[in-house]
Design an enzyme around this catalytic site. Structure first.
Site, PDB file in Angstrom:
ATOM      1  N   ASN A 133      38.695  39.648  81.851  1.00 16.91           N
ATOM      2  CA  ASN A 133      39.773  39.563  81.462  1.00 16.91           C
ATOM      3  C   ASN A 133      39.319  41.169  79.703  1.00 16.91           C
ATOM      4  OD1 ASN A 133      37.867  37.969  79.323  1.00 16.91           O
ATOM      5  ND2 ASN A 133      40.074  36.401  79.161  1.00 16.91           N
ATOM      6  N   GLU A 140      37.915  35.818  72.893  1.00  9.07           N
ATOM      7  CA  GLU A 140      39.357  35.897  74.476  1.00  9.07           C
ATOM      8  C   GLU A 140      39.950  36.588  74.035  1.00  9.07           C
ATOM      9  OE1 GLU A 140      37.977  35.059  77.717  1.00  9.07           O
ATOM     10  OE2 GLU A 140      37.598  33.143  77.293  1.00  9.07           O
TER      11      GLU A 140
END
Ligand code: PGA
Length: 243
Positions: A133, A140
């Site tokens: 990702n 993140e």
């Protein structure tokens, strides 16, 4: 950002090992930023081989990117354990100079880690992997590029990707302490290694996509000395093969 596309994982790993070994040879008291994860296992094997060939790590200082919250350092899946098994116990690096964030949930752990980096840093060479990702460390998607070391929630994709390392009935923790993107960008040099087809989307977004918090690794485009080393499979979606 410099891009090095290698024929296969072995060659790509070798390029990263050579960079780390060269940094230690040039400056035996180099400050390294280290990463955990499957990709880095071969890099540590290469550094250990160099140590067995005579390279001393006795004066090296190291700072790891991240640690799960809630796993004691002795837990087999903690990054403390990973680093001992992969590198620290296999070389002469001084245990007192190897730093990882504490994952004990103490709210002071993040600020303490930043203070240690400020005291012993800056980091000369930061090793990075990349998540599917686009995460770096456990930053993140959506992480602020100015972020510092802090406790973060892990993305479901990350917990799923890392579940393979945990035993049946065990799941990865929900949070971790990670260096921030701002912390990572203060390293003098950065080398990111990405291998395999599963990283191709993330590599394309990092190297050729916009600089955006949707792809944390795209922050490396703003760094003056960042090198991305990939194998052919991870480079599959790039329109250029050299930058
Ligand atoms: P991996 O992890 O090397 O296990 O693919 C990289 C990362 O998530 O940063």
């Amino acid at each position: 950002m410099r891009l090095i596309v290698c024929a296969d994982p072995r060659e790509a790993t070798r390029a990263v090992v050579d960079r780390v070994v060269g940094a230690i040879r040039d400056r035996p008291d180099v400050v390294l930023g280290l990463a955990a994860g499957g990709t880095m296992e071969w890099v540590y094997d290469g550094i250990v081989a160099a140590h067995e060939g005579g390279l001393s790590l006795a004066r090296v200082t190291s700072f790891n990117l991240d640690e799960y919250v809630g796993l004691p350092p002795e837990h087999a899946q903690s990054y403390h354990s990973y680093m001992r098994a992969r590198l620290f116990d296999r070389t002469d690096i001084a245990p007192g100079r190897t730093y990882l964030p504490r994952g004990d949930g103490d709210p002071g752990a993040a600020a303490e880690y930043e203070a240690l980096i400020a005291q012993h840093g800056p980091i000369d060479l930061q090793l990075l992997g990349i998540g599917q990702n686009g995460h770096i460390g456990f930053n993140e998607p959506g992480s602020d590029f100015a972020s510092r070391t802090r406790e973060v929630a892990l993305a479901e994709a990350t917990r799923t990707a890392n579940a393979r390392y945990f035993g049946s009935g065990e799941t990865p923790p929900e949070t971790a302490v990670t260096m921030g993107i701002g912390t990572i960008l203060e390293a003098r040099s950065i080398v990111l290694l990405a291998l395999g087809d599963g990283k191709a989307d993330a590599v394309a977004a990092m190297v050729e996509g916009p600089v955006t918090e949707a792809c944390p690794a795209s922050a490396l485009q703003t760094h003056p000395d960042a090198t991305v080393v990939v194998d052919r499979d991870a480079a599959r979606l790039l329109s250029r093969t050299a930058i």
